[in-house]
Design an enzyme around this catalytic site. Structure first.
Site, PDB file in Angstrom:
ATOM      1  N   LYS A 176       0.857  -1.186   0.000  1.00 23.28           N
ATOM      2  CA  LYS A 176       0.000   0.000   0.000  1.00 23.28           C
ATOM      3  C   LYS A 176       0.890   1.232   0.000  1.00 23.28           C
ATOM      4  CE  LYS A 176      -1.611   2.768   2.880  1.00 23.28           C
ATOM      5  NZ  LYS A 176      -1.556   4.017   2.055  1.00 23.28           N
ATOM      6  N   GLY A 228       7.009   5.188   8.388  1.00 21.57           N
ATOM      7  CA  GLY A 228       6.181   6.383   8.500  1.00 21.57           C
ATOM      8  C   GLY A 228       6.344   7.032   9.857  1.00 21.57           C
ATOM      9  N   SER A 229       5.315   7.721  10.294  1.00 16.69           N
ATOM     10  CA  SER A 229       5.386   8.482  11.536  1.00 16.69           C
ATOM     11  C   SER A 229       5.378   7.565  12.754  1.00 16.69           C
ATOM     12  CB  SER A 229       4.211   9.454  11.626  1.00 16.69           C
ATOM     13  OG  SER A 229       3.001   8.757  11.889  1.00 16.69           O
ATOM     14  N   THR A 230       5.931   8.076  13.846  1.00 17.89           N
ATOM     15  CA  THR A 230       5.947   7.314  15.089  1.00 17.89           C
ATOM     16  C   THR A 230       4.534   7.076  15.596  1.00 17.89           C
ATOM     17  OG1 THR A 230       8.153   8.105  15.672  1.00 17.89           O
ATOM     18  CG2 THR A 230       6.760   7.343  17.477  1.00 17.89           C
ATOM     19  N   ALA A 232       1.730   6.724  13.854  1.00 19.59           N
ATOM     20  CA  ALA A 232       1.128   5.641  13.079  1.00 19.59           C
ATOM     21  C   ALA A 232       1.790   4.311  13.403  1.00 19.59           C
ATOM     22  CB  ALA A 232       1.240   5.944  11.587  1.00 19.59           C
ATOM     23  N   GLY A 233       3.112   4.326  13.644  1.00 20.38           N
ATOM     24  CA  GLY A 233       3.814   3.092  14.001  1.00 20.38           C
ATOM     25  C   GLY A 233       3.319   2.509  15.308  1.00 20.38           C
ATOM     26  N   GLU A 250       9.908   1.280  10.794  1.00 10.85           N
ATOM     27  CA  GLU A 250      10.960   2.289  10.618  1.00 10.85           C
ATOM     28  C   GLU A 250      10.262   3.632  10.701  1.00 10.85           C
ATOM     29  OE1 GLU A 250      12.910   5.162   9.506  1.00 10.85           O
ATOM     30  OE2 GLU A 250      12.703   4.411   7.461  1.00 10.85           O
ATOM     31  N   CYS A 284      13.720  10.936   7.284  1.00 11.64           N
ATOM     32  CA  CYS A 284      13.743  10.534   8.696  1.00 11.64           C
ATOM     33  C   CYS A 284      15.167  10.540   9.244  1.00 11.64           C
ATOM     34  CB  CYS A 284      13.105   9.162   8.863  1.00 11.64           C
ATOM     35  SG  CYS A 284      13.829   7.885   7.803  1.00 11.64           S
ATOM     36  N   GLU A 383      10.102  16.055  15.325  1.00  8.68           N
ATOM     37  CA  GLU A 383      10.468  15.916  13.917  1.00  8.68           C
ATOM     38  C   GLU A 383       9.685  16.923  13.079  1.00  8.68           C
ATOM     39  OE1 GLU A 383      11.505  12.234  11.023  1.00  8.68           O
ATOM     40  OE2 GLU A 383       9.506  12.181  11.909  1.00  8.68           O
TER      41      GLU A 383
END
Length: 478
Positions: A176, A228-230, A232-233, A250, A284, A383
């Site tokens: 995706k 992606g973003s922390t 979302a992770g 990551e 990143c 970030e």
């Protein structure tokens, strides 16, 4: 304008389940440069079913690893012939300067494919160990169906960094990609088909976050890989944990570049600037905090300010451009918001801080340098993901290391010094997945990933392959 009206599922170009479309908009011209179908949960269901069938009943997991590697090697050769097309497409989609797309955005995925295409013979896929009652066979098997969810900033590399090791392992994959960069995955699908990747082994559905979450929680998925973003992770880790499903993440970073007192500014400022403002700052791994010795603080600020002020900001398709636009209006608003926060916190804008006066269109922000920054400020801790650099003073080496490690993130970093051996000693004390000495780079054959809020698991190298393999022990008697 590139237009696609099909999705790549099960080795075929199929009609989407819904009627929605995704417009890919140039961040430079603000014009639509492409249109693709918007994937739905029904499309994801179909893609996972195709991947599941290919894994459970198809030839791919049952081929010898070297045979799978040969297919990846063919894909790498086909990819190499279209590097210029890949570079231009990514620049058009997300605004990376063409020189960066030609140096990294396009060639690194090709090298990744070639690396994993040749790795099979170096991996211990099976071994026999003695036991109390007889020998045991220890085998490494593919984990199953892998879901790959990728962002827009380095789109092809981040897809290939997941797909290449997954396919070498014998997994099948559902990708995706981000809606902002929904065009380049089509090129990869075309090349994979030409290289002989069997039907259902690679499936691609561009869609929004809600559809991505459906993919993460799909019962037919065995492993999730996300970049992606922390925030979302964390969500993905929670969803996978509830299902006892493996995941590799990551995530973000707020990395520090430590200038030791003996660093040669004339020699290192160019490379340091590239490291800190890579990909328009949308990386990143960007070393967005520069830690400078207090006794040389003014000198460092002046050198960086001169460098940033001299960068060419403009059309990313122009080979002379250093800094292109940010990917979207929302991203520019985010960066501008942080510039305002920095000012409000008492940091001093040395150069930049606004929109380029000669850019009437496009999502441009001037390369911005902040001085008088404290490590507790939000611009030093959060970030930003844009061309914004903060210079922070330190008292001595121990203090510099403390500042570098005083972050919720732990992805990247660097040390700049006239004594590389000592630089390595300092790098060992930085709590990150990667820390360069007088350089920062990533190689396809070495592990890449982060600690703390920067994620878990590793990509690249044999370690990236290991994410897609499970161990099985087969004891035998007689």
């Amino acid at each position: 304008m590139r237009k696609h009206d099909r999705l790549y599922i099960g080795g075929e170009w199929v009609e989407p389940a819904g009627s929605g479309t995704i417009d890919v908009v140039s961040p430079h011209s603000e014009e639509v440069v492409g249109r693709v179908p918007e994937g739905t949960t029904a499309d994801v269901d179909r893609a996972v079913e195709a991947a599941r069938t290919a894994f459970d009943h198809g030839p791919w997991p049952r081929m010898a690893p070297a045979e799978r590697g040969a297919v990846l090697a063919r894909l790498a050769d086909l990819y190499e012939a279209r590097l210029d097309e890949v570079a231009g497409l990514i620049t058009a989609e997300m605004g990376a300067p063409l020189n960066f797309s030609q140096a990294a955005q396009a060639p690194l995925p090709q090298r990744m494919l070639a690396y994993y295409g040749g790795l099979a013979d170096d991996v211990t896929w099976e071994e026999t160990r003695p036991g109390l009652l007889g020998p045991s066979h220890v085998v490494r098997e593919p984990v199953g169906v892998a879901a790959a969810i990728t962002p827009w900033n380095v789109p092809q590399l981040l897809i290939v960094a997941k797909v290449a090791p997954a396919l070498l392992a014998g997994c099948t994959a559902v990708v995706k990609p981000a809606p902002e960069t929904a065009l380049d995955p089509y090129l990869l699908a075309e090349l994979a088909e030409e290289a002989g990747v069997p039907a259902g082994v690679l499936n691609i559905v561009a869609a929004d976050r809600a559809v991505g979450e459906h993919l993460v929680t799909h019962p037919g998925v065995d492993h999730v890989s996300f970049t992606g973003s922390t925030a979302a992770g964390r969500r993905i880790a929670t969803l996978c944990g509830e299902r006892l499903r493996g995941c590799s993440l990551e995530l973000g970073g707020k990395s520090a570049a430590i200038l030791l007192p003996d660093a040669d500014l004339a020699a290192y400022t160019g490379m340091l600037t590239l490291t800190t403002l890579l990909n328009n700052g949308q990386a990143c791994i960007a070393q967005a905090r520069v830690l400078a010795p207090r006794e040389r603080y003014g000198e460092v600020v002046d050198a960086l300010a001169e460098r940033l002020a001299g960068l060419a900001v403009g059309d990313p398709a122009d080979p002379s451009t250093d800094i292109g636009p940010l990917v979207s209006p929302a991203q520019r608003e985010r960066v501008e918001g942080y510039i305002g926060i920095g000012r409000a916190e008492g940091a001093r804008v040395v150069t930049g801080g606004g929109r380029p006066a000669d850019r009437k269109r496009g999502h441009y922000v001037e390369p911005t340098l902040f001085a008088d920054v404290d490590n507790g400020m939000r611009i030093a801790r959060e970030e930003i993901f844009g061309p914004v650099l903060a210079v922070i003073p330190y008292d001595d080496e121990r203090h510099a290391i403390e500042l570098a490690n005083d972050s919720e993130y732990g992805l990247a970093g660097s040390v700049w010094t006239a004594d590389p051996e000592h630089g390595v000693e300092v790098a060992r004390r930085i709590h990150t997945g990667t820390c360069g000495v007088n350089v920062y780079n990533v190689d396809v054959n070495t592990p890449f990933g982060g600690r703390k809020a920067s994620g878990m698991g590793r990509e690249y190298g044999p370690e990236g392959l290991a994410e897609y393999l499970e161990y099985k022990t087969i004891p035998t008697l007689g």
